[in-house]
Design a protein around this motif. Structure first.
Motif, PDB file in Angstrom:
ATOM      1  N   PHE A 338       0.898  -1.315   0.046  1.00  7.82           N
ATOM      2  CA  PHE A 338      -0.211   0.076  -0.094  1.00  7.82           C
ATOM      3  C   PHE A 338       0.793   1.321  -0.038  1.00  7.82           C
ATOM      4  O   PHE A 338       2.073   1.121   0.425  1.00  7.82           O
ATOM      5  CB  PHE A 338      -0.910   0.086   1.438  1.00  7.82           C
ATOM      6  CG  PHE A 338      -1.966   1.205   1.105  1.00  7.82           C
ATOM      7  CD1 PHE A 338      -3.125   1.138   0.163  1.00  7.82           C
ATOM      8  CD2 PHE A 338      -1.836   2.093   2.089  1.00  7.82           C
ATOM      9  CE1 PHE A 338      -3.911   2.040   0.242  1.00  7.82           C
ATOM     10  CE2 PHE A 338      -2.882   3.262   1.993  1.00  7.82           C
ATOM     11  CZ  PHE A 338      -4.064   3.250   1.201  1.00  7.82           C
ATOM     12  N   CYS A 339       0.246   2.443  -0.465  1.00 12.50           N
ATOM     13  CA  CYS A 339       1.121   3.561  -0.562  1.00 12.50           C
ATOM     14  C   CYS A 339       1.804   3.904   0.678  1.00 12.50           C
ATOM     15  O   CYS A 339       1.436   3.788   1.882  1.00 12.50           O
ATOM     16  CB  CYS A 339       0.095   4.753  -0.783  1.00 12.50           C
ATOM     17  SG  CYS A 339      -1.230   4.588  -1.878  1.00 12.50           S
ATOM     18  N   THR A 340       3.192   4.196   0.409  1.00 13.19           N
ATOM     19  CA  THR A 340       4.399   4.725   1.603  1.00 13.19           C
ATOM     20  C   THR A 340       4.649   3.465   2.313  1.00 13.19           C
ATOM     21  O   THR A 340       5.310   3.815   3.207  1.00 13.19           O
ATOM     22  CB  THR A 340       3.799   5.678   2.490  1.00 13.19           C
ATOM     23  OG1 THR A 340       2.928   5.508   3.416  1.00 13.19           O
ATOM     24  CG2 THR A 340       3.184   6.841   1.629  1.00 13.19           C
ATOM     25  N   GLU A 341       4.015   2.331   2.058  1.00 11.26           N
ATOM     26  CA  GLU A 341       4.483   1.117   2.858  1.00 11.26           C
ATOM     27  C   GLU A 341       6.196   0.841   2.895  1.00 11.26           C
ATOM     28  O   GLU A 341       6.797   0.614   1.993  1.00 11.26           O
ATOM     29  CB  GLU A 341       3.648  -0.260   2.676  1.00 11.26           C
ATOM     30  CG  GLU A 341       4.134  -1.389   3.346  1.00 11.26           C
ATOM     31  CD  GLU A 341       3.788  -2.602   2.735  1.00 11.26           C
ATOM     32  OE1 GLU A 341       2.691  -3.090   3.383  1.00 11.26           O
ATOM     33  OE2 GLU A 341       4.219  -3.195   2.005  1.00 11.26           O
ATOM     34  N   THR A 342       6.746   0.866   4.207  1.00  8.51           N
ATOM     35  CA  THR A 342       8.200   0.578   4.196  1.00  8.51           C
ATOM     36  C   THR A 342       8.499  -0.806   4.433  1.00  8.51           C
ATOM     37  O   THR A 342       7.394  -1.435   4.737  1.00  8.51           O
ATOM     38  CB  THR A 342       8.753   1.468   5.433  1.00  8.51           C
ATOM     39  OG1 THR A 342       8.013   1.080   6.498  1.00  8.51           O
ATOM     40  CG2 THR A 342       8.446   2.971   5.304  1.00  8.51           C
ATOM     41  N   LEU A 373     -10.399   7.010  -1.826  1.00  6.56           N
ATOM     42  CA  LEU A 373      -9.859   7.978  -1.272  1.00  6.56           C
ATOM     43  C   LEU A 373      -8.556   7.712  -1.440  1.00  6.56           C
ATOM     44  O   LEU A 373      -7.555   9.015  -1.456  1.00  6.56           O
ATOM     45  CB  LEU A 373     -10.306   7.806   0.191  1.00  6.56           C
ATOM     46  CG  LEU A 373     -11.905   7.906   0.544  1.00  6.56           C
ATOM     47  CD1 LEU A 373     -12.060   7.804   2.011  1.00  6.56           C
ATOM     48  CD2 LEU A 373     -12.086   9.440   0.187  1.00  6.56           C
ATOM     49  N   ALA A 374      -8.038   6.695  -1.384  1.00  9.60           N
ATOM     50  CA  ALA A 374      -6.446   6.507  -1.500  1.00  9.60           C
ATOM     51  C   ALA A 374      -5.887   7.211  -2.964  1.00  9.60           C
ATOM     52  O   ALA A 374      -4.973   7.794  -3.049  1.00  9.60           O
ATOM     53  CB  ALA A 374      -6.131   5.014  -1.518  1.00  9.60           C
ATOM     54  N   ASP A 380       0.594   6.262  -5.588  1.00 14.49           N
ATOM     55  CA  ASP A 380       0.729   4.694  -5.503  1.00 14.49           C
ATOM     56  C   ASP A 380       2.524   4.690  -5.738  1.00 14.49           C
ATOM     57  O   ASP A 380       2.765   4.648  -6.906  1.00 14.49           O
ATOM     58  CB  ASP A 380       0.213   4.064  -6.437  1.00 14.49           C
ATOM     59  CG  ASP A 380       0.281   2.565  -6.558  1.00 14.49           C
ATOM     60  OD1 ASP A 380       0.940   2.052  -5.655  1.00 14.49           O
ATOM     61  OD2 ASP A 380      -0.424   1.936  -7.399  1.00 14.49           O
ATOM     62  N   ASP A 381       3.245   4.681  -4.812  1.00 20.21           N
ATOM     63  CA  ASP A 381       4.737   5.004  -4.913  1.00 20.21           C
ATOM     64  C   ASP A 381       5.648   3.794  -4.507  1.00 20.21           C
ATOM     65  O   ASP A 381       6.623   3.707  -4.714  1.00 20.21           O
ATOM     66  CB  ASP A 381       5.099   6.049  -4.069  1.00 20.21           C
ATOM     67  CG  ASP A 381       4.721   5.786  -2.246  1.00 20.21           C
ATOM     68  OD1 ASP A 381       4.035   4.692  -2.163  1.00 20.21           O
ATOM     69  OD2 ASP A 381       5.102   6.560  -1.466  1.00 20.21           O
ATOM     70  N   GLU A 384       6.470  -1.752  -8.531  1.00 20.85           N
ATOM     71  CA  GLU A 384       5.658  -3.252  -8.501  1.00 20.85           C
ATOM     72  C   GLU A 384       6.626  -4.467  -8.272  1.00 20.85           C
ATOM     73  O   GLU A 384       6.037  -5.435  -7.765  1.00 20.85           O
ATOM     74  CB  GLU A 384       5.216  -3.399  -9.978  1.00 20.85           C
ATOM     75  CG  GLU A 384       4.200  -4.793 -10.326  1.00 20.85           C
ATOM     76  CD  GLU A 384       3.331  -4.747 -11.456  1.00 20.85           C
ATOM     77  OE1 GLU A 384       3.388  -5.800 -12.024  1.00 20.85           O
ATOM     78  OE2 GLU A 384       2.796  -3.549 -11.615  1.00 20.85           O
ATOM     79  N   ASP A 385       7.893  -4.410  -8.652  1.00 20.72           N
ATOM     80  CA  ASP A 385       8.605  -5.509  -8.284  1.00 20.72           C
ATOM     81  C   ASP A 385       8.761  -5.712  -6.650  1.00 20.72           C
ATOM     82  O   ASP A 385       8.860  -6.608  -6.216  1.00 20.72           O
ATOM     83  CB  ASP A 385       9.902  -5.539  -8.905  1.00 20.72           C
ATOM     84  CG  ASP A 385      10.847  -4.086  -8.322  1.00 20.72           C
ATOM     85  OD1 ASP A 385      10.189  -3.100  -8.070  1.00 20.72           O
ATOM     86  OD2 ASP A 385      11.953  -4.177  -8.325  1.00 20.72           O
ATOM     87  N   VAL A 386       8.794  -4.487  -5.852  1.00 22.63           N
ATOM     88  CA  VAL A 386       8.835  -4.317  -4.458  1.00 22.63           C
ATOM     89  C   VAL A 386       7.410  -5.100  -4.035  1.00 22.63           C
ATOM     90  O   VAL A 386       7.597  -5.793  -3.131  1.00 22.63           O
ATOM     91  CB  VAL A 386       9.025  -3.102  -3.937  1.00 22.63           C
ATOM     92  CG1 VAL A 386       8.832  -3.050  -2.411  1.00 22.63           C
ATOM     93  CG2 VAL A 386      10.293  -2.680  -4.461  1.00 22.63           C
ATOM     94  N   LYS A 387       6.363  -4.589  -4.705  1.00 23.37           N
ATOM     95  CA  LYS A 387       4.941  -5.013  -4.128  1.00 23.37           C
ATOM     96  C   LYS A 387       5.072  -6.705  -4.429  1.00 23.37           C
ATOM     97  O   LYS A 387       4.495  -7.549  -3.735  1.00 23.37           O
ATOM     98  CB  LYS A 387       4.057  -4.615  -5.168  1.00 23.37           C
ATOM     99  CG  LYS A 387       3.688  -3.102  -4.863  1.00 23.37           C
ATOM    100  CD  LYS A 387       2.603  -2.541  -5.760  1.00 23.37           C
ATOM    101  CE  LYS A 387       2.055  -1.346  -5.454  1.00 23.37           C
ATOM    102  NZ  LYS A 387       0.960  -0.748  -6.377  1.00 23.37           N
TER     103      LYS A 387
END
Length: 472
Positions: A338-342, A373-374, A380-381, A384-387
């Motif tokens: 999800f957005c900004t997930e570290t 809302l998101a 959406d930063d 995709e390879d990290v996701k």
């Protein structure tokens, strides 16, 4: 006798099912075919649509090449689902070119958002109907027959289809879905449901009880009460002084018969109360299984998701469930990236998974949905390879947890509701226990049939299935 197949492309519940249902044997001049994509609510809606069309004299076919009307009941929860539907519509456009007079329609969650694109830009469909407008289908079909583009995507604050008896699609005659409410008020930032299905409203409690009683009288042995958030069910009948809560409703359905199993889906962690847990623990026929979506194990990310709870609060809810029912099965929904997930946020998710010891989970990487809302607030930063890498680690964790959970069941005896033959062999039965785990066991010499309950001892397991033997 005519039959219809509902093809369920389950993006949020990862499954595909095919089964016929029988309809009135009287000859029909026109026939329809439905494919359903997405969640159990979409599947339930297709049963409502089939009932409405049957009442208007439209017959059903399991072969789309024989249909005069083709409907796709659509899902917008993930981009992949929309891509699948668009590809299918393109295939049907070729069929329309060869068969003038064939009508193609889009139902459900994609209807409002993509109505102009489908109708005008790409000319893929003739009819577009939102989830609250199915009663208007017969009139819309008439409009489309006359060459007009027919559309109704208006959302309603009242429509629950309470008076409609669904035609049971994909039915094994043993288990059935019963819709108890529609819409959602939660406004999770990643979710499009409040915009495609509208505000939350609960169905008349007596109509739910009547439907469940009718199913039991017809030989069904299990009902699943459905809603976007079943725990927030709340209905006050005209003239009544006390509301019917979800705990009240659950108890009333359970009291129809101890032979009728009761399940429900989906629960929002913030709304599942001690009253619900106490009711589950009180009645043996209310299954010991809760689908409790986590989405993320990071409190920071949960705040961005507008989930209304922290990681600590969620873990305490898991503890509370197990205080009431130590043997309760728990499953989850989890979103990676999800957005900004570290990386630390991701590790928090894996940590909560270990703590909750989920029996299974539905796992995805984040897919930005237009209009949410998101989409309006956050970038959406996450690459995709990290996701995908984080999702793979989540899947590997769940595989480990599922295998551990199944191994803990070795040697245990479970009451199993027989649903039918095993997919792999007609010499074996398949059923589920109260915890929603699939158990496969040999038929042997016992005189049993689908719908019977039987005691089964588990002697082996795979990652997804328990293997057992009938305990005489």
């Amino acid at each position: 006798m005519l039959e219809l197949v509902s093809k369920v492309h389950d993006e949020t519940r990862q499954g595909e099912a095919f089964a016929p249902f029988t309809v009135d044997p009287n000859p029909y001049k026109r026939h329809f075919y439905i494919e359903s994509y997405g969640c159990q609510m979409n599947f339930s809606d297709s049963e409502i649509v089939a009932s409405i069309l049957n009442e208007e004299g439209f017959g059903a076919t399991r072969n789309f090449e024989e249909a005069d009307l083709i409907f796709l009941n659509t899902c917008s929860i993930r981009e992949k689902a929309e891509q699948t539907v668009r590809k299918r519509l393109t295939e049907f456009r070729k069929l329309k070119q060869a068969r003038p007079g064939l009508l193609v329609g889009v139902l459900g969650c994609m209807a409002e958002r993509l109505k102009s694109k489908f109708l005008e830009e790409e000319k893929l469909v003739d009819i577009v109907v939102g989830p609250d407008a199915y009663r208007t289908l017969p009139n819309l079909i008439t409009e489309a027959d006359g060459g007009q583009k027919a559309i109704n995507v208006l959302l309603s604050r009242e429509e629950t289809y309470a008076d409609i008896s669904p035609v049971r699609l994909n039915s094994n005659g043993i288990t059935a879905f019963v819709s108890i409410m529609r819409g959602c008020n939660n406004m999770c930032s990643f979710c499009v449901v409040p915009f495609t299905r509208g505000r939350e409203r609960s169905r008349d409690a007596q109509s739910i009880l009547n439907e469940c009683q009718d199913l039991f009288d017809r030989g069904y042995k299990e009902v699943t009460l459905l809603g976007q958030n079943v725990d927030s069910y709340y209905y006050i009948a005209e003239g009544a002084t006390q509301p019917v809560t979800f705990a009240n409703l659950l108890e009333r359905v359970a009291l129809i018969s101890p032979e009728l199993r009761v399940r429900f889906s989906t629960s929002h962690p913030k709304d599942i109360t001690d009253d619900v847990l106490a009711t589950m623990a009180k009645y043996e026929n209310i299954c010991r299984y809760i689908h409790l979506p986590l989405q993320s194990g990071s409190t920071r990310v949960l705040q961005l998701m507008n989930r209304s709870y922290s990681r600590e609060w969620y873990k305490a809810k898991v503890d509370r469930i197990r205080e009431y029912m130590p043997d309760c099965g728990i499953s989850s929904d989890i979103i990676a990236g999800f957005c900004t997930e570290t990386e630390a946020d991701h590790q928090d998710t894996l940590d909560v998974m270990r703590y909750a010891r989920y029996d299974m989970s539905y796992m995805f990487f984040y897919s930005e949905r237009p209009g949410t809302l998101a989409q309006r607030r956050y970038e959406d930063d996450i690459p995709e390879d990290v996701k995908k890498r984080r999702l793979q680690e989540i899947v590997e964790m769940q595989n480990k947890l599922s295998a551990e959970s199944n191994r803990q069941d070795l040697g245990k005896i479970f009451k199993v509701l027989i649903e039918g033959n095993s997919k792999r062999s007609e010499l074996d039965w398949m059923g589920r226990n109260s915890q929603n785990k699939v158990i496969v066991f040999a038929k042997e010499q016992y005189d049993l049939k689908p719908g019977d309950y039987v005691q089964v001892t588990v002697h082996d397991c795979t990652q997804a299935t328990l293997l057992g033997k009938i305990t005489s």
